[in-house]
Design a protein around this motif. Structure first.
Motif, PDB file in Angstrom:
ATOM      1  N   ILE A 105     -25.745   4.472  -1.275  1.00  0.00           N
ATOM      2  CA  ILE A 105     -25.966   3.865   0.035  1.00  0.00           C
ATOM      3  C   ILE A 105     -24.738   3.018   0.356  1.00  0.00           C
ATOM      4  N   THR A 106     -24.097   3.318   1.455  1.00  0.00           N
ATOM      5  CA  THR A 106     -22.897   2.571   1.828  1.00  0.00           C
ATOM      6  C   THR A 106     -23.254   1.415   2.760  1.00  0.00           C
ATOM      7  N   ILE A 107     -22.567   0.299   2.566  1.00  0.00           N
ATOM      8  CA  ILE A 107     -22.802  -0.908   3.373  1.00  0.00           C
ATOM      9  C   ILE A 107     -21.482  -1.343   3.999  1.00  0.00           C
ATOM     10  N   ARG A 108     -21.518  -1.591   5.294  1.00  0.00           N
ATOM     11  CA  ARG A 108     -20.328  -2.078   5.994  1.00  0.00           C
ATOM     12  C   ARG A 108     -20.599  -3.456   6.562  1.00  0.00           C
ATOM     13  N   VAL A 109     -19.637  -4.336   6.430  1.00  0.00           N
ATOM     14  CA  VAL A 109     -19.723  -5.676   7.012  1.00  0.00           C
ATOM     15  C   VAL A 109     -18.914  -5.678   8.301  1.00  0.00           C
ATOM     16  N   SER A 110     -19.562  -5.935   9.409  1.00  0.00           N
ATOM     17  CA  SER A 110     -18.876  -5.942  10.698  1.00  0.00           C
ATOM     18  C   SER A 110     -17.801  -7.025  10.731  1.00  0.00           C
ATOM     19  N   THR A 111     -16.768  -6.771  11.498  1.00  0.00           N
ATOM     20  CA  THR A 111     -15.680  -7.736  11.631  1.00  0.00           C
ATOM     21  C   THR A 111     -16.105  -8.978  12.414  1.00  0.00           C
ATOM     22  N   ASN A 112     -17.319  -8.957  13.005  1.00  0.00           N
ATOM     23  CA  ASN A 112     -17.772 -10.167  13.713  1.00  0.00           C
ATOM     24  C   ASN A 112     -18.467 -11.157  12.774  1.00  0.00           C
ATOM     25  N   LEU A 113     -18.430 -10.874  11.461  1.00  0.00           N
ATOM     26  CA  LEU A 113     -18.934 -11.816  10.471  1.00  0.00           C
ATOM     27  C   LEU A 113     -17.762 -12.409   9.693  1.00  0.00           C
ATOM     28  N   PRO A 114     -17.874 -13.665   9.254  1.00  0.00           N
ATOM     29  CA  PRO A 114     -16.802 -14.294   8.473  1.00  0.00           C
ATOM     30  C   PRO A 114     -16.558 -13.563   7.156  1.00  0.00           C
ATOM     31  N   SER A 115     -15.378 -13.784   6.584  1.00  0.00           N
ATOM     32  CA  SER A 115     -15.002 -13.100   5.342  1.00  0.00           C
ATOM     33  C   SER A 115     -15.932 -13.435   4.178  1.00  0.00           C
ATOM     34  N   TYR A 117     -18.937 -13.202   4.112  1.00  0.00           N
ATOM     35  CA  TYR A 117     -20.013 -12.217   4.078  1.00  0.00           C
ATOM     36  C   TYR A 117     -19.567 -10.924   3.393  1.00  0.00           C
ATOM     37  N   VAL A 118     -18.279 -10.697   3.361  1.00  0.00           N
ATOM     38  CA  VAL A 118     -17.749  -9.588   2.556  1.00  0.00           C
ATOM     39  C   VAL A 118     -17.910  -9.932   1.080  1.00  0.00           C
ATOM     40  N   THR A 119     -17.554 -11.157   0.732  1.00  0.00           N
ATOM     41  CA  THR A 119     -17.719 -11.621  -0.647  1.00  0.00           C
ATOM     42  C   THR A 119     -19.183 -11.547  -1.067  1.00  0.00           C
ATOM     43  N   SER A 174     -29.192  -7.802  10.846  1.00  0.00           N
ATOM     44  CA  SER A 174     -28.668  -8.762  11.812  1.00  0.00           C
ATOM     45  C   SER A 174     -28.581 -10.118  11.124  1.00  0.00           C
ATOM     46  N   VAL A 175     -27.395 -10.724  11.115  1.00  0.00           N
ATOM     47  CA  VAL A 175     -27.138 -11.917  10.315  1.00  0.00           C
ATOM     48  C   VAL A 175     -26.731 -13.092  11.206  1.00  0.00           C
ATOM     49  N   ASN A 176     -27.471 -14.188  11.106  1.00  0.00           N
ATOM     50  CA  ASN A 176     -27.176 -15.386  11.890  1.00  0.00           C
ATOM     51  C   ASN A 176     -26.218 -16.264  11.079  1.00  0.00           C
ATOM     52  N   SER A 177     -24.972 -15.883  11.068  1.00  0.00           N
ATOM     53  CA  SER A 177     -23.979 -16.598  10.255  1.00  0.00           C
ATOM     54  C   SER A 177     -23.780 -18.029  10.730  1.00  0.00           C
ATOM     55  N   ALA A 178     -24.043 -18.306  12.004  1.00  0.00           N
ATOM     56  CA  ALA A 178     -23.902 -19.667  12.513  1.00  0.00           C
ATOM     57  C   ALA A 178     -24.916 -20.592  11.843  1.00  0.00           C
ATOM     58  N   ALA A 179     -26.100 -20.059  11.528  1.00  0.00           N
ATOM     59  CA  ALA A 179     -27.134 -20.863  10.871  1.00  0.00           C
ATOM     60  C   ALA A 179     -26.946 -20.901   9.360  1.00  0.00           C
ATOM     61  N   ILE A 180     -26.507 -19.799   8.792  1.00  0.00           N
ATOM     62  CA  ILE A 180     -26.356 -19.712   7.333  1.00  0.00           C
ATOM     63  C   ILE A 180     -25.099 -20.437   6.870  1.00  0.00           C
ATOM     64  N   GLY A 181     -24.028 -20.309   7.632  1.00  0.00           N
ATOM     65  CA  GLY A 181     -22.756 -20.908   7.247  1.00  0.00           C
ATOM     66  C   GLY A 181     -21.951 -19.983   6.351  1.00  0.00           C
ATOM     67  N   ALA A 185     -21.116 -18.239  -1.051  1.00  0.00           N
ATOM     68  CA  ALA A 185     -21.159 -16.815  -0.713  1.00  0.00           C
ATOM     69  C   ALA A 185     -21.779 -15.967  -1.814  1.00  0.00           C
ATOM     70  N   THR A 186     -21.447 -16.250  -3.079  1.00  0.00           N
ATOM     71  CA  THR A 186     -21.928 -15.398  -4.170  1.00  0.00           C
ATOM     72  C   THR A 186     -23.309 -15.796  -4.676  1.00  0.00           C
ATOM     73  N   THR A 187     -23.894 -16.823  -4.095  1.00  0.00           N
ATOM     74  CA  THR A 187     -25.228 -17.251  -4.512  1.00  0.00           C
ATOM     75  C   THR A 187     -26.189 -17.208  -3.325  1.00  0.00           C
ATOM     76  N   TYR A 188     -26.146 -18.232  -2.509  1.00  0.00           N
ATOM     77  CA  TYR A 188     -27.066 -18.359  -1.378  1.00  0.00           C
ATOM     78  C   TYR A 188     -26.957 -17.204  -0.377  1.00  0.00           C
ATOM     79  N   ILE A 189     -25.731 -16.942   0.116  1.00  0.00           N
ATOM     80  CA  ILE A 189     -25.586 -15.881   1.119  1.00  0.00           C
ATOM     81  C   ILE A 189     -25.897 -14.523   0.505  1.00  0.00           C
TER      82      ILE A 189
END
Length: 269
Positions: A105-115, A117-119, A174-181, A185-189
């Protein structure tokens, strides 16, 4: 104690301070001025409470982070032998097909999310792949079976996803990065995103039968109905306060797979 649902600016874990959960905690109010009674009945028929139902882009959001698409609302899914249990792992009637053996299963992180979220995505992929399942996960930079992208501005959830159909995973988170911050990255997110991917491959909330111990408030059993809430053999039949599929999580918390989670993952895939 302030609680938000794992996905509603949310979070997905239990903690002494549960500020956020993948399904944001709200007052039990049905948005009847926005949702028709016919649609509410469709939500109930799929086995979900209408108490927190809200109109979002693409359908109706329930349980704080689960998107019921318009197509799902009007479908007549088939199911057999459902069990409405206590606190244990559940799956829907629809799973991702692995009839050909191992499936990637491939997963892509949109460029409208901070880096960050890639981590976080790389970490969630590591967590799943470490279980040596028939499902393998890989991050790609174009296409993708599951695409993580920014939630619309003003969204009231932390993240949201849907369930599999046609043997394929639900195709977006759908990811609310403004709320999550962007911290942890490697734990909570990663925990929040792994929870949403869990929905995409067919998992319901572990505490679906009584979310009060992860989200607070009164005990609520959503009921199974046609979408299915099928007990996964071998998983806990009592409280499981560290499962990655609990409805709520404390801000900044980390929830890697526990032994029951691993049992559930390996049983299905």
């Amino acid at each position: 104690m302030k609680i938000t649902r794992l996905l509603a600016p949310l979070a997905v874990v239990v903690g002494t301070t549960m500020a956020i959960s993948s399904c944001e905690k709200k007052e039990d109010v049905v948005v009847k001025n926005e949702i028709s009674e016919e649609t509410l009945n469709q939500v109930r028929a799929l086995g979900f409470s209408t108490a927190e139902a809200q109109v979002v882009e693409g359908g109706i959001l329930v349980e704080g982070d689960i998107l019921l698409t318009n197509e799902m609302l009007t479908s007549q899914p088939e199911y057999s032998m459902l069990r409405v249990g206590q606190e244990e792992q559940y799956r829907t009637t629809n799973l991702v097909s692995t009839s050909g053996g191992t499936r990637t299963i491939t997963i892509r992180v949109s460029t409208n999310l901070p880096s960050a979220y890639v981590t976080a995505t790389d970490e969630l992929i590591r967590r799943y792949n470490a279980e040596n399942l028939r499902l393998r996960f890989s991050r790609v930079t174009s296409g993708g079976n599951i695409v993580l992208s920014a939630a619309p501005s003003g969204s009231s959830y932390l993240a949201s996803a849907g369930f599999p159909s046609g043997g394929n995973p639900y195709n977006s988170v759908s990811v609310n990065s403004a709320a999550i911050g962007t911290a942890n990255a490697t734990t909570y997110i990663a925990t929040i995103l792994a929870h949403e991917v869990g929905h995409c491959i067919g998992f319901r909330h572990t505490d679906y039968a009584g979310r009060q111990y992860s989200c607070g408030g009164a005990a609520v059993n959503e009921g199974a109905s046609s979408v299915g809430a099928i007990y996964i053999p071998g998983t806990a039949t009592g409280n499981d306060p560290t499962s990655w599929m609990l409805a709520c999580i404390g801000s900044g918390a980390n929830r890697p797979f526990n032994s029951n989670d691993r049992t559930a993952l390996n049983y299905l895939y």
